[in-house]
Structures are given as C-alpha cells and as structure tokens.
Design a protein around this motif. Structure first.
Motif, PDB file in Angstrom:
ATOM      1  N   PHE A  87     -29.627 115.621 -41.187  1.00 38.44           N
ATOM      2  CA  PHE A  87     -30.763 114.931 -41.798  1.00 38.44           C
ATOM      3  C   PHE A  87     -32.055 115.570 -41.313  1.00 38.44           C
ATOM      4  O   PHE A  87     -32.072 116.312 -40.334  1.00 38.44           O
ATOM      5  CB  PHE A  87     -30.739 113.421 -41.493  1.00 38.44           C
ATOM      6  N   ALA A  88     -33.116 115.275 -42.035  1.00 40.39           N
ATOM      7  CA  ALA A  88     -34.429 115.773 -41.637  1.00 40.39           C
ATOM      8  C   ALA A  88     -34.914 114.981 -40.434  1.00 40.39           C
ATOM      9  O   ALA A  88     -34.470 113.869 -40.173  1.00 40.39           O
ATOM     10  CB  ALA A  88     -35.412 115.613 -42.795  1.00 40.39           C
ATOM     11  N   TRP A  89     -35.864 115.576 -39.705  1.00 42.47           N
ATOM     12  CA  TRP A  89     -36.459 114.849 -38.593  1.00 42.47           C
ATOM     13  C   TRP A  89     -37.910 115.236 -38.442  1.00 42.47           C
ATOM     14  O   TRP A  89     -38.220 116.407 -38.474  1.00 42.47           O
ATOM     15  CB  TRP A  89     -35.691 115.128 -37.295  1.00 42.47           C
ATOM     16  N   ARG A  90     -38.816 114.281 -38.429  1.00 46.21           N
ATOM     17  CA  ARG A  90     -38.508 112.875 -38.310  1.00 46.21           C
ATOM     18  C   ARG A  90     -38.195 112.228 -39.645  1.00 46.21           C
ATOM     19  O   ARG A  90     -38.853 112.472 -40.648  1.00 46.21           O
ATOM     20  CB  ARG A  90     -39.718 112.178 -37.671  1.00 46.21           C
ATOM     21  N   SER A  91     -37.175 111.351 -39.598  1.00 47.48           N
ATOM     22  CA  SER A  91     -36.848 110.580 -40.783  1.00 47.48           C
ATOM     23  C   SER A  91     -36.452 109.185 -40.301  1.00 47.48           C
ATOM     24  O   SER A  91     -36.868 108.762 -39.213  1.00 47.48           O
ATOM     25  CB  SER A  91     -35.746 111.285 -41.580  1.00 47.48           C
ATOM     26  N   PHE A  92     -35.664 108.502 -41.093  1.00 46.27           N
ATOM     27  CA  PHE A  92     -35.319 107.108 -40.768  1.00 46.27           C
ATOM     28  C   PHE A  92     -34.574 107.048 -39.436  1.00 46.27           C
ATOM     29  O   PHE A  92     -33.573 107.747 -39.247  1.00 46.27           O
ATOM     30  CB  PHE A  92     -34.470 106.546 -41.903  1.00 46.27           C
ATOM     31  N   GLU A  93     -35.062 106.213 -38.549  1.00 44.15           N
ATOM     32  CA  GLU A  93     -34.526 106.218 -37.193  1.00 44.15           C
ATOM     33  C   GLU A  93     -33.092 105.712 -37.094  1.00 44.15           C
ATOM     34  O   GLU A  93     -32.439 105.912 -36.071  1.00 44.15           O
ATOM     35  CB  GLU A  93     -35.437 105.447 -36.243  1.00 44.15           C
TER      36      GLU A  93
ATOM     37  N   VAL B  53     -33.052 118.513 -38.774  1.00 42.12           N
ATOM     38  CA  VAL B  53     -33.778 119.674 -39.295  1.00 42.12           C
ATOM     39  C   VAL B  53     -35.259 119.296 -39.400  1.00 42.12           C
ATOM     40  O   VAL B  53     -35.603 118.362 -40.132  1.00 42.12           O
ATOM     41  CB  VAL B  53     -33.230 120.103 -40.673  1.00 42.12           C
ATOM     42  N   PRO B  54     -36.121 119.998 -38.660  1.00 43.32           N
ATOM     43  CA  PRO B  54     -37.524 119.592 -38.619  1.00 43.32           C
ATOM     44  C   PRO B  54     -38.188 119.558 -40.004  1.00 43.32           C
ATOM     45  O   PRO B  54     -37.907 120.411 -40.849  1.00 43.32           O
ATOM     46  CB  PRO B  54     -38.194 120.670 -37.754  1.00 43.32           C
ATOM     47  N   LEU B  55     -39.035 118.572 -40.187  1.00 44.09           N
ATOM     48  CA  LEU B  55     -39.848 118.514 -41.400  1.00 44.09           C
ATOM     49  C   LEU B  55     -40.787 119.715 -41.391  1.00 44.09           C
ATOM     50  O   LEU B  55     -41.118 120.255 -40.341  1.00 44.09           O
ATOM     51  CB  LEU B  55     -40.706 117.242 -41.401  1.00 44.09           C
ATOM     52  N   GLN B  56     -41.228 120.103 -42.577  1.00 42.04           N
ATOM     53  CA  GLN B  56     -42.273 121.109 -42.640  1.00 42.04           C
ATOM     54  C   GLN B  56     -43.454 120.491 -43.376  1.00 42.04           C
ATOM     55  O   GLN B  56     -43.275 119.966 -44.494  1.00 42.04           O
ATOM     56  CB  GLN B  56     -41.770 122.347 -43.379  1.00 42.04           C
ATOM     57  N   ASP B  57     -44.610 120.515 -42.766  1.00 40.59           N
ATOM     58  CA  ASP B  57     -45.793 119.845 -43.336  1.00 40.59           C
ATOM     59  C   ASP B  57     -45.472 118.390 -43.690  1.00 40.59           C
ATOM     60  O   ASP B  57     -45.858 117.903 -44.755  1.00 40.59           O
ATOM     61  CB  ASP B  57     -46.299 120.576 -44.591  1.00 40.59           C
ATOM     62  N   GLN B  58     -44.755 117.741 -42.807  1.00 35.14           N
ATOM     63  CA  GLN B  58     -44.409 116.316 -42.962  1.00 35.14           C
ATOM     64  C   GLN B  58     -43.426 116.054 -44.100  1.00 35.14           C
ATOM     65  O   GLN B  58     -43.205 114.915 -44.485  1.00 35.14           O
ATOM     66  CB  GLN B  58     -45.662 115.431 -43.161  1.00 35.14           C
TER      67      GLN B  58
ATOM     68  N   ASP C 151     -37.615 119.838 -45.397  1.00 36.81           N
ATOM     69  CA  ASP C 151     -37.499 121.273 -45.611  1.00 36.81           C
ATOM     70  C   ASP C 151     -36.075 121.510 -46.145  1.00 36.81           C
ATOM     71  O   ASP C 151     -35.143 121.782 -45.384  1.00 36.81           O
ATOM     72  CB  ASP C 151     -37.735 122.002 -44.282  1.00 36.81           C
ATOM     73  N   LEU C 152     -35.915 121.353 -47.458  1.00 33.34           N
ATOM     74  CA  LEU C 152     -34.563 121.365 -48.022  1.00 33.34           C
ATOM     75  C   LEU C 152     -33.894 122.727 -47.907  1.00 33.34           C
ATOM     76  O   LEU C 152     -32.661 122.813 -47.801  1.00 33.34           O
ATOM     77  CB  LEU C 152     -34.591 120.876 -49.474  1.00 33.34           C
ATOM     78  N   ARG C 153     -34.694 123.794 -47.901  1.00 27.49           N
ATOM     79  CA  ARG C 153     -34.089 125.120 -47.696  1.00 27.49           C
ATOM     80  C   ARG C 153     -33.480 125.225 -46.308  1.00 27.49           C
ATOM     81  O   ARG C 153     -32.350 125.695 -46.141  1.00 27.49           O
ATOM     82  CB  ARG C 153     -35.137 126.224 -47.828  1.00 27.49           C
ATOM     83  N   ALA C 154     -34.235 124.772 -45.330  1.00 25.65           N
ATOM     84  CA  ALA C 154     -33.725 124.805 -43.947  1.00 25.65           C
ATOM     85  C   ALA C 154     -32.521 123.877 -43.809  1.00 25.65           C
ATOM     86  O   ALA C 154     -31.566 124.185 -43.092  1.00 25.65           O
ATOM     87  CB  ALA C 154     -34.828 124.407 -42.964  1.00 25.65           C
ATOM     88  N   MET C 155     -32.548 122.770 -44.524  1.00 27.93           N
ATOM     89  CA  MET C 155     -31.403 121.853 -44.448  1.00 27.93           C
ATOM     90  C   MET C 155     -30.167 122.501 -45.067  1.00 27.93           C
ATOM     91  O   MET C 155     -29.070 122.400 -44.521  1.00 27.93           O
ATOM     92  CB  MET C 155     -31.732 120.521 -45.134  1.00 27.93           C
ATOM     93  N   ALA C 156     -30.364 123.176 -46.196  1.00 28.16           N
ATOM     94  CA  ALA C 156     -29.227 123.870 -46.819  1.00 28.16           C
ATOM     95  C   ALA C 156     -28.667 124.932 -45.867  1.00 28.16           C
ATOM     96  O   ALA C 156     -27.448 125.097 -45.742  1.00 28.16           O
ATOM     97  CB  ALA C 156     -29.662 124.497 -48.144  1.00 28.16           C
TER      98      ALA C 156
ATOM     99  N   LEU D  89     -34.853 119.285 -55.121  1.00 28.86           N
ATOM    100  CA  LEU D  89     -33.670 118.489 -54.805  1.00 28.86           C
ATOM    101  C   LEU D  89     -32.460 118.999 -55.601  1.00 28.86           C
ATOM    102  O   LEU D  89     -31.343 119.085 -55.077  1.00 28.86           O
ATOM    103  CB  LEU D  89     -33.931 117.003 -55.093  1.00 28.86           C
ATOM    104  N   THR D  90     -32.708 119.387 -56.854  1.00 30.95           N
ATOM    105  CA  THR D  90     -31.620 119.938 -57.671  1.00 30.95           C
ATOM    106  C   THR D  90     -31.057 121.203 -57.037  1.00 30.95           C
ATOM    107  O   THR D  90     -29.833 121.344 -56.893  1.00 30.95           O
ATOM    108  CB  THR D  90     -32.129 120.247 -59.096  1.00 30.95           C
ATOM    109  N   SER D  91     -31.937 122.105 -56.615  1.00 29.60           N
ATOM    110  CA  SER D  91     -31.373 123.340 -56.075  1.00 29.60           C
ATOM    111  C   SER D  91     -30.715 123.090 -54.712  1.00 29.60           C
ATOM    112  O   SER D  91     -29.724 123.762 -54.373  1.00 29.60           O
ATOM    113  CB  SER D  91     -32.389 124.476 -56.027  1.00 29.60           C
ATOM    114  N   PHE D  92     -31.211 122.111 -53.982  1.00 27.92           N
ATOM    115  CA  PHE D  92     -30.525 121.744 -52.733  1.00 27.92           C
ATOM    116  C   PHE D  92     -29.112 121.252 -53.028  1.00 27.92           C
ATOM    117  O   PHE D  92     -28.137 121.702 -52.425  1.00 27.92           O
ATOM    118  CB  PHE D  92     -31.322 120.659 -51.997  1.00 27.92           C
ATOM    119  N   LEU D  93     -29.005 120.322 -53.985  1.00 29.11           N
ATOM    120  CA  LEU D  93     -27.681 119.774 -54.308  1.00 29.11           C
ATOM    121  C   LEU D  93     -26.749 120.870 -54.826  1.00 29.11           C
ATOM    122  O   LEU D  93     -25.550 120.869 -54.532  1.00 29.11           O
ATOM    123  CB  LEU D  93     -27.815 118.641 -55.326  1.00 29.11           C
TER     124      LEU D  93
END
Ligand SMILES: *Cc1c(COP(=O)(O)O)cnc(C)c1O
Length: 349
Positions: free
Chosen positions: A103-109, A125-130, A133-138, A166-170
C-alpha cells in the motif's frame, strides 16, 4: 511465567482514534456534522424492538438492496462491520506469514495494522507529492505480494488518482493479486477524472470497499460493504467475518439511508463548497494544501506537525496529527471551519 502472545503484536502500530475533548470542536475523524435524518432514526427505533434476537448474519436484505442499486449479483456483495473490518477480512483471506501486502504510505492507518495481524509483511510505497505513486507501487509487486490497497481518495492526504493511471496500474498487476480499491470517500469526489472503481469490476482481481460511516453519517453504527467481480472473494469475506458482526440496527439504518439517498447526497454539496473555502483560505495564509477530493484537508507540516496540532487544541479545535508528516482536518460546519481557520491563520507565519 506470563502468557505467550504473538510477538508480531510488538510491531503493531496503534490505531489512534481522533480525540474527543469536551468543549472543543472535533475535526479529527472525518465524520459529517449532520445528525441522523428522522427517517433513519425512526428505522433505528423500530429495529431496536428486536434486539433480543441475533441479527441476520449475512445482512441479506441490505446485500440485496446494494446489489440492485449497483446492478450486480447479490453474490458479489458482502456487508461488514465497517469497511475497516472488511480490510481485515481481506488481509486474513489473502495473506499470511511470508506474504506481502502493498500500500501507499502515508495512507489509511488501518492497512499496516490489518496486515501485521494477518501475519503478512506490510510494504509501504512512499507517496509522491502527497499522491499515490502507482508506478512505484507496480514496481514494488513481488512474487510474495498477495494484496494491494489503493485508497482513492487517499486518507489522510485527500488526493485522488485518475482513471488513466489507475487503469494502467491495474493492467500491470498480475491477475492473482487482489487489488482493494478503498472508496470510503467516494461520495465527496467531484473531479470527473477520478474513476468510480465500480467501473473496474470487469476485472477479476478487483474489490471495491465503501462505507456508510462518512457521507451517510452512520460512523457510530459500523457498516460498510465490499463489491467484487469474483464471488470467491465475497465467500472469503463471509468465511472470515466475526459471527453477527453487523447489528440489526446497523443493517436497518443503512437500508433507510439508501432510501434517503437523494437527501443525504444533497447535503454533501455543502461539505464540498466548504472544502474549497477552507483550502483556499489556508493557501491564502501561506500553507501548502494538496487538492482534496474527500471531506478533509491535509497540511503537510512535517516536523512541525505535533506542535501545530497542539496549538490548534489550545484554541479548542481538535485536528488529527500524523507525527512527522502532517495534519488532517475534517471539514465541519461553517462555524467550526471558521474556528479552525482562525486558529490556522493565527499559526501561520
Ligand atoms: C473511514 C475509513 C474507512 C471506513 O471506516 P468504517 O467506519 O470502518 O467503515 C475505510 N477506509 C478509509 C480509508 C477510511 O478513511
């Protein structure tokens, strides 16, 4: 000798509930300020007549109502004791020791907590600009990944990811990894580029989470739901739920809320208007505030976070600090927001 508890509990972050301080304005838990509608209260009173009985264990009436509403089969819907509980059940259903939950961080605790309780390893996976970062998550997906949480809009930053990303992430995630799209704040989204995750339900590995806690104003009753393509995911949710976790009162209040949908959704426009006003004011005081699609704003104050929140509290406004990262502030009534803005202006420099 003392009892042996699971050692993983030592690494468990605490879920920090928003604080309630008598006499102070609470903007710490992303609740809506509106009291329950009379029709909802009436249904609750009626439902209370039968609390000597166990509730319907699988919330059949509510499940069917949700299925009709979204045009899916009832076998694709599961109701839970808040969507936090559904997050836990999904972690328990997919992951265990040796597995990874991404999951991204920070996100839901709740995400690291439910992951660690399942025995799996959280991968943040750290957020980028809040933002996610779906590329980094992938890129962080490994053969051990079993579950991915995408919180859209993201709690606590309010930022949302768009349809194309989100589509390209999925597209990039292997089909055997379950992707949870947590849409606790969906009803507050106004950016048309932010996809309704239900449009991804043609994908076999997507499950969408929604809740009655936020926009529908039933936080105190604990009821949320999951909609999945794959009915096996729904079966897994039923297998992993605590027996009778959703009370009859909660089920009936949710049904009454669906009936009052138009009225309930109407009042969110006020929240959305106030969201813009609060954000614009904060920006005019010199704060950086990312665009938000939820019922809260995020101030990335870094190391100043804890002290800034304490200063707000001294001004009788309770916000939600995430130490070292920032402060989340729920949009309240006009008067409450004014009180917060007065404090924030005072604290700006
Ligand atoms: C509030 C919230 C939930 C749901 O809470 P419940 O009250 O358990 O339904 C789920 N996900 C996120 C990101 C939230 O902020």
């Amino acid at each position: 000798m003392s009892v042996r508890l699971r050692s993983t509990l030592d690494t468990l972050p605490a879920y920090v509930p928003g604080r309630t301080v008598p006499g102070a304005i609470k903007l710490a838990s992303n609740e809506v300020v509106y009291p329950p509608l009379p029709a909802v209260l009436n249904r609750i009173a009626e439902a209370a007549q039968s609390i000597n009985r166990y509730p319907d264990a699988f919330s059949v009436e509510l499940t069917d109502a949700l299925a009709r509403r979204y045009g899916v089969d009832s076998e694709q819907v599961a109701v839970g004791c808040g969507s936090v509980s559904l997050c836990q059940q999904l972690a328990n259903s997919t992951a265990g020791p040796g597995d990874e939950v991404l999951f991204a961080w920070r996100s839901f605790e709740a995400y690291p907590i439910v992951t660690i309780i399942s025995g799996a390893t959280p991968v943040r996976v750290p957020l980028q600009d809040q933002r996610h970062d779906l590329r980094a998550m992938a890129a962080a997906v490994t053969p051990q990944t079993r579950l991915i949480f995408v919180c859209n809009p993201n709690n606590p930053t309010g930022t949302a990811v768009g349809r194309a990303e989100l589509t390209s992430f999925l597209d990039s995630v292997p089909d055997d990894i379950l992707v949870v799209i947590d849409e606790a704040y969906r009803e507050f989204v106004r950016d048309t580029d932010v996809p309704d995750a239900l449009t991804f339900l043609d994908r076999p590995n997507v499950v969408v989470l929604r809740t009655f806690s936020k926009a529908y104003g039933l936080a105190g009753l604990r009821v949320g739901y999951a909609i999945a393509h794959d009915t096996r995911v729904i079966t897994a949710l039923k297998q992993t739920q605590t027996a009778f976790a959703v009370s009859h009162i909660a089920q009936q209040a949710a049904l009454a809320s669906l009936d009052a949908d138009t009225e309930l959704m109407q009042r969110l426009n006020e929240v959305v208007d106030e969201r813009s006003r609060v954000r614009n004011s904060l920006i005019s005081y010199g704060y950086s505030v990312p665009d938000t699609q939820a019922n809260f704003v995020w101030l990335p104050l870094g190391d100043a976070t804890t002290e800034w929140a304490a200063e707000c509290e001294r001004r009788a406004v309770i916000v939600r600090p995430f130490a070292g990262d920032g402060v989340r502030v729920t949009i309240g009534s006009v008067e409450e927001n004014d009180a917060f803005l007065t404090a924030a202006k005072d604290l700006a420099h």
